[in-house]
Design an enzyme around this catalytic site. Structure first.
Site, PDB file in Angstrom:
ATOM      1  N   GLU A  77      -6.131   9.991   0.338  1.00  0.00           N
ATOM      2  CA  GLU A  77      -6.576  10.353   1.693  1.00  0.00           C
ATOM      3  C   GLU A  77      -5.425  10.910   2.520  1.00  0.00           C
ATOM      4  OE1 GLU A  77      -7.971   7.010   4.078  1.00  0.00           O
ATOM      5  OE2 GLU A  77      -8.980   8.396   5.446  1.00  0.00           O
TER       6      GLU A  77
ATOM      7  N   ASP B 103      -8.794 -20.394  23.844  1.00  0.00           N
ATOM      8  CA  ASP B 103      -7.635 -20.003  24.649  1.00  0.00           C
ATOM      9  C   ASP B 103      -6.839 -18.806  24.108  1.00  0.00           C
ATOM     10  OD1 ASP B 103      -8.071 -21.813  26.595  1.00  0.00           O
ATOM     11  OD2 ASP B 103      -6.422 -23.167  26.078  1.00  0.00           O
TER      12      ASP B 103
ATOM     13  N   HIS C  66     -19.050   7.482  -1.001  1.00  0.00           N
ATOM     14  CA  HIS C  66     -18.811   7.753   0.422  1.00  0.00           C
ATOM     15  C   HIS C  66     -18.583   9.245   0.640  1.00  0.00           C
ATOM     16  CE1 HIS C  66     -14.421   8.216  -0.182  1.00  0.00           C
ATOM     17  NE2 HIS C  66     -14.452   7.126  -0.933  1.00  0.00           N
TER      18      HIS C  66
ATOM     19  N   TYR D  45     -14.672   5.333  -8.111  1.00  0.00           N
ATOM     20  CA  TYR D  45     -14.617   3.872  -8.190  1.00  0.00           C
ATOM     21  C   TYR D  45     -15.448   3.445  -9.401  1.00  0.00           C
ATOM     22  CZ  TYR D  45     -13.294   5.148  -3.507  1.00  0.00           C
ATOM     23  OH  TYR D  45     -12.687   5.762  -2.437  1.00  0.00           O
TER      24      TYR D  45
ATOM     25  N   GLU E 185     -10.618  12.650   1.957  1.00  0.00           N
ATOM     26  CA  GLU E 185     -10.393  11.423   1.206  1.00  0.00           C
ATOM     27  C   GLU E 185     -11.391  11.178   0.071  1.00  0.00           C
ATOM     28  OE1 GLU E 185     -11.419   7.797   3.398  1.00  0.00           O
ATOM     29  OE2 GLU E 185     -11.673   8.998   5.204  1.00  0.00           O
TER      30      GLU E 185
ATOM     31  N   ASP F  47      -4.390   7.848   9.027  1.00  0.00           N
ATOM     32  CA  ASP F  47      -5.282   7.186   8.067  1.00  0.00           C
ATOM     33  C   ASP F  47      -4.945   7.736   6.680  1.00  0.00           C
ATOM     34  OD1 ASP F  47      -7.383   5.988   6.759  1.00  0.00           O
ATOM     35  OD2 ASP F  47      -8.959   7.106   7.787  1.00  0.00           O
TER      36      ASP F  47
ATOM     37  N   ARG G 270      -8.541   6.460  -4.585  1.00  0.00           N
ATOM     38  CA  ARG G 270      -8.824   7.316  -3.429  1.00  0.00           C
ATOM     39  C   ARG G 270      -7.500   7.937  -3.010  1.00  0.00           C
ATOM     40  NH1 ARG G 270     -11.430   4.034  -0.708  1.00  0.00           N
ATOM     41  NH2 ARG G 270     -10.044   3.152   0.871  1.00  0.00           N
TER      42      ARG G 270
ATOM     43  N   HIS H 199     -13.733  12.165   7.920  1.00  0.00           N
ATOM     44  CA  HIS H 199     -14.259  11.901   9.267  1.00  0.00           C
ATOM     45  C   HIS H 199     -13.266  12.479  10.260  1.00  0.00           C
ATOM     46  CE1 HIS H 199     -11.251   8.664   9.210  1.00  0.00           C
ATOM     47  NE2 HIS H 199     -11.705   8.373   8.008  1.00  0.00           N
TER      48      HIS H 199
ATOM     49  N   HIS I 273     -14.188  -1.454   1.533  1.00  0.00           N
ATOM     50  CA  HIS I 273     -13.628  -2.045   2.757  1.00  0.00           C
ATOM     51  C   HIS I 273     -12.945  -3.388   2.490  1.00  0.00           C
ATOM     52  CE1 HIS I 273     -16.414   0.569   5.476  1.00  0.00           C
ATOM     53  NE2 HIS I 273     -15.376   1.225   5.028  1.00  0.00           N
TER      54      HIS I 273
ATOM     55  N   ASP J 103      -4.959   1.649   1.670  1.00  0.00           N
ATOM     56  CA  ASP J 103      -5.499   2.499   2.740  1.00  0.00           C
ATOM     57  C   ASP J 103      -4.985   1.902   4.037  1.00  0.00           C
ATOM     58  OD1 ASP J 103      -6.993   3.807   4.669  1.00  0.00           O
ATOM     59  OD2 ASP J 103      -8.880   3.701   3.544  1.00  0.00           O
TER      60      ASP J 103
ATOM     61  N   HIS K  67     -12.103   6.520  13.134  1.00  0.00           N
ATOM     62  CA  HIS K  67     -13.309   7.333  12.916  1.00  0.00           C
ATOM     63  C   HIS K  67     -13.607   7.922  14.286  1.00  0.00           C
ATOM     64  CE1 HIS K  67     -14.748   5.018   9.094  1.00  0.00           C
ATOM     65  NE2 HIS K  67     -13.549   5.541   8.965  1.00  0.00           N
TER      66      HIS K  67
HETATM   67  N1  GLY Z   1      -9.514   3.637   6.726  1.00  0.00           N
HETATM   68  C1  GLY Z   1     -10.858   3.903   6.944  1.00  0.00           C
HETATM   69  C2  GLY Z   1     -11.260   5.150   6.318  1.00  0.00           C
HETATM   70  O1  GLY Z   1     -10.580   5.632   5.436  1.00  0.00           O
HETATM   71  O2  GLY Z   1     -12.214   5.750   6.688  1.00  0.00           O
HETATM   72 MN    MN Z   2     -10.478   7.573   6.456  1.00  0.00          MN
HETATM   73 MN    MN Z   3      -8.529   5.306   5.226  1.00  0.00          MN
END
Ligand code: GLY
Ligand code: MN
Ligand code: MN
Length: 436
Positions: free
Chosen positions: A403, A36, A346, A384, A380, A267, A401, A350, A239, A256, A357
Site C-alpha cells: 500500500e 476517570d 477489498h 490473502y 493497496e 497509510d 498487501r 480510498h 483488520h 499496515d 479513509h
Molecule cells: N489502514 C487502513 C487501510 O488500509 O485502509
Molecule cells: Mn488504506
Molecule cells: Mn492501510
C-alpha cells in the site's frame, strides 16, 4: 497554523453557503475510555480544517452576510483551576486574537445565543446524521429561534447536510496540506524501515509495533489508525490489530501502519519475510501483488476515473491467480463472476487526508468520479490465501498487501511514499541491516 489558508477555507465555504445561510460546525468532544480516563483526544477533522482550533467543547459558526461575513467561535472560557489540571485554554480572547474569530462566546452560552443567530437564517448547514444528540440539538435550537422571536416564525428553515459542500473542498489538497502529508509519509517510512530491521523470528508482533510507535512519537506524530502487525495466518486478517502473537521463522509479516502529522494521515502497508528471506512461493505471490500495484498506480492520472486503478489491479491479479493455479478458467469470465474475491476481497484504495479513509464522493450519480490534480488516495492491492480445502498447502497463510499513498498531479501522479522500497530484493537487503 496557517491562518491565511484557514481564513480562505472559511471564505470559500461561506460563499457556497450563501446569504441567509449559516454553517454550524461542532468540535469533537472527549470520549470516556474507562473510569476517570478519556481516550486520547482527536479533534473533529471538519472543525480542524476550518478553524485550526485543537480544543474540545467548541463550536464554529460561519455566517455569510451582505453586511459582512461573520465567523463566531464558541469555546471554553479560561479557568485557572481547570487549567492546572488539564492545561492551557485559548479562552475567548485567544479565540479572537489567535484564531481570528470575529467574535468568541463561552460554550456554556451556546443554547442561549445560537437560537437568536438562527432567527434570520433560511438554510442551516450542519453535519447531519453523524451524532443523534447533535441532530436533536440543532432541531431544538431551530424551534427555540421560532418560538421566542415572533417575526422569525414564518421563515422556512431548511436543514442541509454540510458534508456535501465541505467534503468536496477537503478532497482537493492545497500545497500546505500536501506538504504535511509528505511529512507524515516520511515519518511512516522511517517507522517501516525500523520495523523491518527489528524483525526476527521469536519476537512478538507487539514488539514490532513498539518500533513503529517509537518512530511516530519521536517525530511528534501519532498513529493515524491502529497499526496492523500480523504474522503468519494473521496476514490474512484484514483488520487484525491484536498484534499479540509470536513471529515464526518461515512466515510473512504484514504491517499496515501510518503516522498522522498535524492531523494529516499516511497509510502504508509492506509485507516481508520474518526471517529476512522470501521463500520461492512467497516471492512469487509477492511479485504478483507488486505487478498489480504498479499497474494500478499507472492508472492514477487526471481524466481516469476512480475505479480505473482497481479494475487494473483486478485484471493483473486474476490473470496471475490463474497462472498460480489458484483459479481455473478464463480471466475475463472469472472477473465477471468476481471469482478473484476469494483471494482479493477489498477494493484497491480510498481517499486519504485528514481522515485515513478521507471524505469525498467516489461517484457522481451512477458515474465513477474522475481523478483530478490535488486528490490523494491509496493504492493497496493484496492477496490473502487462508487454509482452504482445494488450495495447495504451500500457499496457506500467505497474506500480502502493498500500500502506498499517491497524489494526483497535472501530468499523472506522484507516490508520496515512494522512498520506502517495494522491491523484494531491496527489502531483503534492508532487513539485513540492523537498527540497533
Ligand atoms: N489502514 C487502513 C487501510 O488500509 O485502509
Ligand atoms: Mn488504506
Ligand atoms: Mn492501510
Amino acid at each position: 497554523m496557517n491562518t491565511k489558508e484557514l481564513t480562505k477555507r472559511r471564505k470559500t465555504l461561506m460563499r457556497m453557503v450563501g446569504h441567509k445561510g449559516i454553517a454550524i460546525v461542532p468540535s469533537a468532544n472527549p470520549v470516556p475510555r474507562n473510569r476517570d480516563v478519556d481516550h486520547v483526544f482527536r479533534q473533529d477533522s471538519d472543525f480542524l480544517y476550518l478553524t485550526g482550533f485543537e480544543e474540545p467543547n467548541a463550536l464554529a459558526l460561519l455566517i455569510p452576510d451582505k453586511e459582512g461575513d461573520r465567523y463566531i467561535l464558541f469555546c471554553r472560557e479560561r479557568n485557572a483551576d481547570q487549567e492546572i489540571w488539564n492545561g492551557c485554554r485559548a479562552g475567548l480572547e485567544g479565540a479572537e486574537k489567535n484564531y481570528l474569530a470575529d467574535k468568541a462566546y463561552a460554550i456554556n452560552q451556546l443554547d442561549e445565543i445560537l437560537p437568536r443567530l438562527l432567527s434570520d437564517r433560511e438554510r442551516i448547514f450542519y453535519p447531519m446524521g453523524r451524532d443523534a444528540s447533535f441532530d436533536h440539538k440543532v432541531i431544538s435550537w431551530v424551534n427555540q429561534s421560532r418560538g421566542s422571536y415572533r417575526d422569525a416564525k414564518h421563515i422556512l428553515h431548511e436543514l442541509l447536510s454540510l458534508d456535501y459542500l465541505l467534503h468536496d473542498m477537503r478532497l482537493y489538497k492545497s500545497r500546505s496540506e500536501v506538504s504535511l502529508m509528505r511529512k507524515a509519509a516520511k515519518v511512516s517510512i522511517a517507522a517501516h524501515v525500523r520495523a523491518m530491521q527489528a524483525c526476527e523470528p521469536g519476537k512478538h508482533e507487539y514488539e514490532i509495533e513498539a518500533e513503529l510507535l517509537y518512530e511516530f512519537k519521536k517525530a511528534g506524530c501519532v498513529p493515524a489508525y491502529p497499526s496492523i502487525v500480523g504474522g503468519g495466518g494473521n496476514t490474512c486478517i484484514l483488520h487484525y490489530t491484536e498484534n499479540s502473537q509470536v513471529l515464526n521463522d518461515g512466515d510473512l509479516l504484514l504491517i499496515d501502519a501510518g503516522a498522522e502529522c498535524q492531523g494529516y494521515a499516511s497509510d502504508i502497508t509492506r509485507t516481508f519475510p520474518v526471517n529476512g528471506t522470501f521463500s520461492n512461493i512467497q516471492r512469487e505471490v509477492y511479485e504478483l501483488v507488486l505487478e498489480a500495484q504498479t499497474a494500478a498506480i499507472r492508472k492514477v492520472k487526471p481524466g481516469n476515473h476512480w475505479n480505473d486503478p482497481h479494475h487494473e489491479a483486478v485484471k493483473v491479479l486474476t490473470k496471475g491467480l490463474v497462472g498460480l493455479g489458484l483459479l481455473k478458467g478464463k480471466p475475463a469470465k472469472l472477473i465477471k463472476d468476481e471469482k478473484y474475491r476469494q483471494f482479493y476481497m477489498h477494493r484497491t484504495g480510498h481517499w486519504l487526508g485528514l481522515d485515513v479513509h478521507d471524505v469525498g464522493d467516489y461517484r457522481f450519480d451512477e458515474e465513477w468520479r474522475l481523478l483530478e490534480p490535488g486528490m490523494t488516495l491509496t493504492v493497496e492491492p493484496g492477496l490473502y490465501i487462508t487454509r482452504t480445502k482445494g488450495v495447495p498447502k504451500y500457499f496457506w497463510n500467505i497474506g500480502i498487501r502493498i500500500e502506498d499513498d499517491v497524489l494526483v498531479t497535472k501530468d499523472g501522479n506522484q507516490v508520496l511514499t515512494e522512498k520506502l522500497t517495494r522491491d523484494p530484493d531491496e527489502i531483503e537487503a534492508l532487513m539485513a541491516g540492523s537498527v540497533h
